[in-house]
Motif scaffolding. Sequence first.
Motif, PDB file in Angstrom:
ATOM      1  N   UNK A  89       0.823  -1.214   0.000  1.00 62.62           N
ATOM      2  CA  UNK A  89       0.000   0.000   0.000  1.00 62.62           C
ATOM      3  C   UNK A  89       0.857   1.264   0.000  1.00 62.62           C
ATOM      4  N   UNK A  90       2.016   1.202   0.663  1.00 60.14           N
ATOM      5  CA  UNK A  90       2.918   2.353   0.644  1.00 60.14           C
ATOM      6  C   UNK A  90       3.422   2.619  -0.766  1.00 60.14           C
ATOM      7  N   UNK A  91       3.635   1.549  -1.527  1.00 58.65           N
ATOM      8  CA  UNK A  91       4.106   1.707  -2.906  1.00 58.65           C
ATOM      9  C   UNK A  91       2.969   2.112  -3.847  1.00 58.65           C
ATOM     10  N   UNK A  92       1.782   1.538  -3.644  1.00 55.84           N
ATOM     11  CA  UNK A  92       0.662   1.797  -4.549  1.00 55.84           C
ATOM     12  C   UNK A  92      -0.027   3.129  -4.263  1.00 55.84           C
ATOM     13  N   UNK A  93      -0.015   3.564  -3.000  1.00 53.69           N
ATOM     14  CA  UNK A  93      -0.744   4.772  -2.622  1.00 53.69           C
ATOM     15  C   UNK A  93      -0.426   5.990  -3.478  1.00 53.69           C
ATOM     16  N   UNK A 203      11.186  -1.042   5.651  1.00 56.40           N
ATOM     17  CA  UNK A 203      10.681  -1.340   4.299  1.00 56.40           C
ATOM     18  C   UNK A 203       9.460  -0.517   3.938  1.00 56.40           C
ATOM     19  N   UNK A 204       8.642  -0.165   4.931  1.00 59.88           N
ATOM     20  CA  UNK A 204       7.468   0.674   4.667  1.00 59.88           C
ATOM     21  C   UNK A 204       7.886   2.029   4.107  1.00 59.88           C
ATOM     22  N   UNK A 205       8.766   2.719   4.822  1.00 64.57           N
ATOM     23  CA  UNK A 205       9.197   4.050   4.401  1.00 64.57           C
ATOM     24  C   UNK A 205      10.001   3.978   3.108  1.00 64.57           C
ATOM     25  N   UNK A 206      10.812   2.928   2.974  1.00 69.85           N
ATOM     26  CA  UNK A 206      11.607   2.772   1.757  1.00 69.85           C
ATOM     27  C   UNK A 206      10.709   2.586   0.536  1.00 69.85           C
ATOM     28  N   UNK A 207       9.676   1.753   0.664  1.00 70.48           N
ATOM     29  CA  UNK A 207       8.734   1.540  -0.446  1.00 70.48           C
ATOM     30  C   UNK A 207       8.019   2.840  -0.800  1.00 70.48           C
ATOM     31  N   UNK A 208       7.599   3.591   0.234  1.00 72.82           N
ATOM     32  CA  UNK A 208       6.926   4.859  -0.012  1.00 72.82           C
ATOM     33  C   UNK A 208       7.863   5.857  -0.681  1.00 72.82           C
TER      34      UNK A 208
END
Length: 329
Positions: A89-93, A203-208
């Motif tokens: 979701x962090x990447x798709x948002x 990984x959350x922040x990195x993906x975002x």
Amino acid sequence: MADLLTGQFFQILTAGFLVGIIVGLTGMGGGALMTPALIFLGVGQTAAIVTVDLTAAAIYKTGGAITHWRQGSPNVRLAAYLIAGSVPMAFLGPWLLNGLIDDPAQLENTLKLCIGIALLFAASTYALRLLINMRRVNSGGGEPDANPHIRLVPTVLVGALGGLLVGVTSVGSGSVIMIALLMLYPGLPAVKLVGTDLMQAVPLVLAAALSNIAIHGLEWDLLFPLVLGSVPGTVLGSRLAPRVAQSIIRRGIVIVLTMSGTALLFKAGLHPYGEGQDTLEAITVAVVGLVMLLLVPLVWGLLRKQNGLPMFGAPTVAELERTPLHRRG
């Protein structure tokens, strides 16, 4: 290099340093303070600011996660389920938002609206966290459980909500996911809670950050001074933390977050008094801060009384803050 050393460079450097000190002092507020600070400084478009803040967060969160990993504090299985929900979701948002809005001006206003709402939510989660801690202390607290039974669906959904919020606004990797973990797993020890959150946050922040960089690019003239200022600021704040009354600073942060969130709603185009009423909107923001300063202690005292505690006194806010957790938000 000379092109980078502008007035804007030193503004961002100073802002990063000051916010870094607050993060080091209190363990909270990095994303929630830095993003609005840069917006109000007017150093770039909101999308660029969100991207830079996420990139900087990916750098310094990694260090914290490694420290907790070496100490053996994360619950790896719990972090894995959070990552399963948050990273996609962090990447798709950002892509979803960019696909729905193709007008730059509309995107600017929408991002400010989302960030304003996220700031108000972050402020409210701090109050909710204190309330949960107070009830836990008053009831004697439950038995610690370092390896609780994982509630799969709620945990993944919490990760997904946090990932979407962070991917779009850069705010909430701590405030939203931390309070949800506290409610889902009340027996999880403080060090496990913090370590698990930091482990999934990387990984959350990195993906975002990668998603936003792919869409908006990365403005190095914003990133360099931000990192150069925030890292030493965080180190200094961490060293000063034992000597400073953190509870007062944290309550001040909640007031600032609420005022900043309200101001960003106005900047996003919400004009309850009509267009061009900037002075009235500024007065409203000031009144919000004043009301919180005067009424919040009274409301907190009434909540204490409802839970069988004296309106004022032990356990103090500082004692309640130390009960479950201490982190960056």
